[in-house]
Design a protein around this motif. Structure first.
Motif, PDB file in Angstrom:
ATOM      1  N   TYR A 109      12.148 -86.674  -4.390  1.00  0.00           N
ATOM      2  CA  TYR A 109      11.354 -86.030  -3.338  1.00  0.00           C
ATOM      3  C   TYR A 109      10.896 -86.980  -2.235  1.00  0.00           C
ATOM      4  O   TYR A 109      10.475 -86.534  -1.173  1.00  0.00           O
ATOM      5  CB  TYR A 109      10.156 -85.318  -3.964  1.00  0.00           C
ATOM      6  CG  TYR A 109      10.544 -84.096  -4.770  1.00  0.00           C
ATOM      7  CD1 TYR A 109      10.969 -82.931  -4.145  1.00  0.00           C
ATOM      8  CD2 TYR A 109      10.511 -84.116  -6.166  1.00  0.00           C
ATOM      9  CE1 TYR A 109      11.323 -81.813  -4.880  1.00  0.00           C
ATOM     10  CE2 TYR A 109      10.860 -83.002  -6.915  1.00  0.00           C
ATOM     11  CZ  TYR A 109      11.267 -81.850  -6.265  1.00  0.00           C
ATOM     12  OH  TYR A 109      11.634 -80.743  -6.990  1.00  0.00           O
ATOM     13  N   GLN A 110      10.945 -88.271  -2.482  1.00  0.00           N
ATOM     14  CA  GLN A 110      10.703 -89.287  -1.448  1.00  0.00           C
ATOM     15  C   GLN A 110       9.375 -89.104  -0.688  1.00  0.00           C
ATOM     16  O   GLN A 110       9.377 -88.957   0.548  1.00  0.00           O
ATOM     17  CB  GLN A 110      11.863 -89.283  -0.446  1.00  0.00           C
ATOM     18  CG  GLN A 110      13.199 -89.685  -1.039  1.00  0.00           C
ATOM     19  CD  GLN A 110      13.301 -91.175  -1.323  1.00  0.00           C
ATOM     20  OE1 GLN A 110      12.976 -92.008  -0.479  1.00  0.00           O
ATOM     21  NE2 GLN A 110      13.731 -91.523  -2.509  1.00  0.00           N
ATOM     22  N   PRO A 111       8.235 -89.094  -1.377  1.00  0.00           N
ATOM     23  CA  PRO A 111       6.959 -89.091  -0.637  1.00  0.00           C
ATOM     24  C   PRO A 111       6.840 -90.352   0.199  1.00  0.00           C
ATOM     25  O   PRO A 111       7.449 -91.383  -0.115  1.00  0.00           O
ATOM     26  CB  PRO A 111       5.913 -89.052  -1.754  1.00  0.00           C
ATOM     27  CG  PRO A 111       6.593 -89.662  -2.934  1.00  0.00           C
ATOM     28  CD  PRO A 111       8.026 -89.222  -2.830  1.00  0.00           C
ATOM     29  N   ARG A 112       6.055 -90.291   1.264  1.00  0.00           N
ATOM     30  CA  ARG A 112       5.985 -91.410   2.201  1.00  0.00           C
ATOM     31  C   ARG A 112       5.362 -92.649   1.567  1.00  0.00           C
ATOM     32  O   ARG A 112       5.784 -93.776   1.841  1.00  0.00           O
ATOM     33  CB  ARG A 112       5.186 -90.994   3.438  1.00  0.00           C
ATOM     34  CG  ARG A 112       5.349 -91.958   4.618  1.00  0.00           C
ATOM     35  CD  ARG A 112       4.592 -91.459   5.842  1.00  0.00           C
ATOM     36  NE  ARG A 112       4.871 -90.049   6.109  1.00  0.00           N
ATOM     37  CZ  ARG A 112       4.122 -89.277   6.886  1.00  0.00           C
ATOM     38  NH1 ARG A 112       3.032 -89.763   7.460  1.00  0.00           N
ATOM     39  NH2 ARG A 112       4.446 -88.011   7.090  1.00  0.00           N
ATOM     40  N   PHE A 113       4.353 -92.448   0.716  1.00  0.00           N
ATOM     41  CA  PHE A 113       3.648 -93.587   0.119  1.00  0.00           C
ATOM     42  C   PHE A 113       3.530 -93.409  -1.390  1.00  0.00           C
ATOM     43  O   PHE A 113       3.312 -92.302  -1.880  1.00  0.00           O
ATOM     44  CB  PHE A 113       2.242 -93.730   0.711  1.00  0.00           C
ATOM     45  CG  PHE A 113       2.216 -93.909   2.199  1.00  0.00           C
ATOM     46  CD1 PHE A 113       2.621 -95.100   2.778  1.00  0.00           C
ATOM     47  CD2 PHE A 113       1.788 -92.879   3.028  1.00  0.00           C
ATOM     48  CE1 PHE A 113       2.603 -95.270   4.156  1.00  0.00           C
ATOM     49  CE2 PHE A 113       1.753 -93.031   4.407  1.00  0.00           C
ATOM     50  CZ  PHE A 113       2.173 -94.227   4.970  1.00  0.00           C
ATOM     51  N   LEU A 114       3.652 -94.524  -2.102  1.00  0.00           N
ATOM     52  CA  LEU A 114       3.466 -94.528  -3.553  1.00  0.00           C
ATOM     53  C   LEU A 114       2.538 -95.671  -3.940  1.00  0.00           C
ATOM     54  O   LEU A 114       2.831 -96.839  -3.666  1.00  0.00           O
ATOM     55  CB  LEU A 114       4.808 -94.677  -4.270  1.00  0.00           C
ATOM     56  CG  LEU A 114       4.735 -94.794  -5.801  1.00  0.00           C
ATOM     57  CD1 LEU A 114       4.130 -93.545  -6.413  1.00  0.00           C
ATOM     58  CD2 LEU A 114       6.124 -95.069  -6.386  1.00  0.00           C
ATOM     59  N   VAL A 115       1.429 -95.317  -4.563  1.00  0.00           N
ATOM     60  CA  VAL A 115       0.459 -96.285  -5.080  1.00  0.00           C
ATOM     61  C   VAL A 115       0.496 -96.189  -6.600  1.00  0.00           C
ATOM     62  O   VAL A 115       0.307 -95.101  -7.156  1.00  0.00           O
ATOM     63  CB  VAL A 115      -0.969 -95.976  -4.572  1.00  0.00           C
ATOM     64  CG1 VAL A 115      -1.978 -96.973  -5.151  1.00  0.00           C
ATOM     65  CG2 VAL A 115      -1.007 -95.990  -3.047  1.00  0.00           C
ATOM     66  N   VAL A 116       0.754 -97.303  -7.270  1.00  0.00           N
ATOM     67  CA  VAL A 116       0.827 -97.299  -8.731  1.00  0.00           C
ATOM     68  C   VAL A 116      -0.302 -98.169  -9.294  1.00  0.00           C
ATOM     69  O   VAL A 116      -0.367 -99.369  -9.022  1.00  0.00           O
ATOM     70  CB  VAL A 116       2.187 -97.814  -9.240  1.00  0.00           C
ATOM     71  CG1 VAL A 116       2.194 -97.860 -10.772  1.00  0.00           C
ATOM     72  CG2 VAL A 116       3.325 -96.928  -8.728  1.00  0.00           C
ATOM     73  N   ASP A 117      -1.168 -97.524 -10.061  1.00  0.00           N
ATOM     74  CA  ASP A 117      -2.188 -98.241 -10.812  1.00  0.00           C
ATOM     75  C   ASP A 117      -1.651 -98.362 -12.237  1.00  0.00           C
ATOM     76  O   ASP A 117      -1.614 -97.363 -12.965  1.00  0.00           O
ATOM     77  CB  ASP A 117      -3.503 -97.444 -10.787  1.00  0.00           C
ATOM     78  CG  ASP A 117      -4.646 -98.186 -11.461  1.00  0.00           C
ATOM     79  OD1 ASP A 117      -4.586 -99.432 -11.549  1.00  0.00           O
ATOM     80  OD2 ASP A 117      -5.607 -97.521 -11.899  1.00  0.00           O
ATOM     81  N   PRO A 118      -1.210 -99.543 -12.648  1.00  0.00           N
ATOM     82  CA  PRO A 118      -0.551 -99.681 -13.953  1.00  0.00           C
ATOM     83  C   PRO A 118      -1.560 -99.630 -15.101  1.00  0.00           C
ATOM     84  O   PRO A 118      -1.914-100.642 -15.703  1.00  0.00           O
ATOM     85  CB  PRO A 118       0.134-101.052 -13.849  1.00  0.00           C
ATOM     86  CG  PRO A 118      -0.726-101.826 -12.903  1.00  0.00           C
ATOM     87  CD  PRO A 118      -1.271-100.829 -11.917  1.00  0.00           C
ATOM     88  N   VAL A 119      -2.025 -98.424 -15.370  1.00  0.00           N
ATOM     89  CA  VAL A 119      -3.104 -98.233 -16.350  1.00  0.00           C
ATOM     90  C   VAL A 119      -2.587 -98.547 -17.747  1.00  0.00           C
ATOM     91  O   VAL A 119      -1.664 -97.903 -18.237  1.00  0.00           O
ATOM     92  CB  VAL A 119      -3.627 -96.783 -16.290  1.00  0.00           C
ATOM     93  CG1 VAL A 119      -4.683 -96.557 -17.375  1.00  0.00           C
ATOM     94  CG2 VAL A 119      -4.203 -96.493 -14.909  1.00  0.00           C
ATOM     95  N   MET A 120      -3.213 -99.531 -18.374  1.00  0.00           N
ATOM     96  CA  MET A 120      -2.817 -99.923 -19.725  1.00  0.00           C
ATOM     97  C   MET A 120      -3.990 -99.938 -20.687  1.00  0.00           C
ATOM     98  O   MET A 120      -3.838 -99.638 -21.866  1.00  0.00           O
ATOM     99  CB  MET A 120      -2.180-101.321 -19.695  1.00  0.00           C
ATOM    100  CG  MET A 120      -0.935-101.396 -18.840  1.00  0.00           C
ATOM    101  SD  MET A 120      -0.310-103.092 -18.754  1.00  0.00           S
ATOM    102  CE  MET A 120       0.993-102.870 -17.544  1.00  0.00           C
TER     103      MET A 120
END
Length: 283
Positions: A109-120
């Motif tokens: 789907y190619q959203p404009r922005f991706l923010v990943v919080d690597p919750v562990m």
């Protein structure tokens, strides 16, 4: 004869829609609940895909139930096929299969922005991501991100090193963090509790910028990582560049922590105050 005036209709502003993909926190302080609060408080429209249900409160996590992967996929298709999602924030993903389907749908789907919080790991210390899934996270999802937002224990787990105990240790991690493949890394220094300020490093391929805020002495810090990453996604969706979005997100979370003691929620690590007085002015 009446005198009619004509006012041209103003073009409708595009709603800054932000999708959060994360686990549910029954205590309301972190996860999907914190994400929706933070996105709403900072001017975005929040939609959600739930990846896991946790039995959780301010004292800890007592159970985790991952959502079946086919239902995670159907949630993603439902949201992306109808809503104009500008930015996506990814939080708790629980296992490798969920990580893979989220990565596949982001690519589709190619959203404009991706923010990943690597919750562990939760604030209480409870493990929220299976160790076997960390390699999948690194190979499938992190290279797609505009920015990842690890705290110090998460950064150490991602690069296979020791948890930093000083700002010099944080600086020493920069090269390894760049190798993870994300366009930028926001390395959060909140765990250096002996320091007077809470300093974060925004690391891009060719630059490192320090963001500093006065450290607030409070035990009510549940959901800080979820809240910050969601705010950054919200500010990106509203047209800010990455440096501006991170600076605004840092300002917002700092105030949410500073006002946390105004709330009286739970017996353990209470939540931050997402709707602190004046939150609408953080722009």
């Amino acid at each position: 004869m009446s005198n009619l005036s004509y006012t041209p209709e103003q073009p409708k502003a595009s709603t800054p829609i932000v999708l959060t993909i994360a686990g549910s926190d029954s205590g309301g302080g972190a996860g999907i609940q914190a994400d929706i609060k933070a996105i709403s408080a900072t001017g975005g429209y929040a939609c959600s895909v739930i990846t896991a249900i946790t039995a959780q409160n301010t004292l800890g996590v007592s159970a985790i139930c991952p959502i079946p992967v086919e239902h995670v996929e159907s949630q993603l298709d439902a949201v992306f096929s109808d809503l104009n999602v500008v930015a996506v924030k990814v939080g708790m993903l629980a296992d490798s299969d969920i990580i893979k389907v989220v990565a596949a749908k982001i690519q589709q789907y190619q959203p404009r922005f991706l923010v990943v919080d690597p919750v562990m790991v939760a604030t209480s210390g409870d493990l929220l991501l299976e160790n076997s899934a960390i390699s999948t996270l690194k190979s499938a999802l992190l290279p797609l991100a505009d920015v990842i937002t690890p705290n110090l224990p998460e950064a150490a787990a991602l690069v296979g090193g020791q948890i930093p105990t000083s700002e010099a240790d944080m600086t020493a991690m920069i090269a390894d963090l760049r190798q993870l493949g994300a366009k930028a890394v926001l390395l959060k220094g909140g765990h250096l509790e002996q320091d007077e300020n809470s300093n974060d490093l925004l690391i891009t391929h060719d630059n490192v910028q320090q963001l500093s805020a006065k450290r607030v002495q409070t035990r009510n810090t549940h959901g800080t990582g979820c809240t910050l990453s969601s705010a950054i996604a919200s500010y990106l969706a509203q047209g800010n560049d990455l440096a501006q979005a991170v600076a605004l997100g840092k300002q917002y979370i700092s105030q949410a922590i500073a006002h946390a003691d105004a709330l009286d929620v739970g017996q353990g690590h209470g939540p931050v105050h997402h709707f602190f007085p004046g939150h609408n002015n953080v722009r």
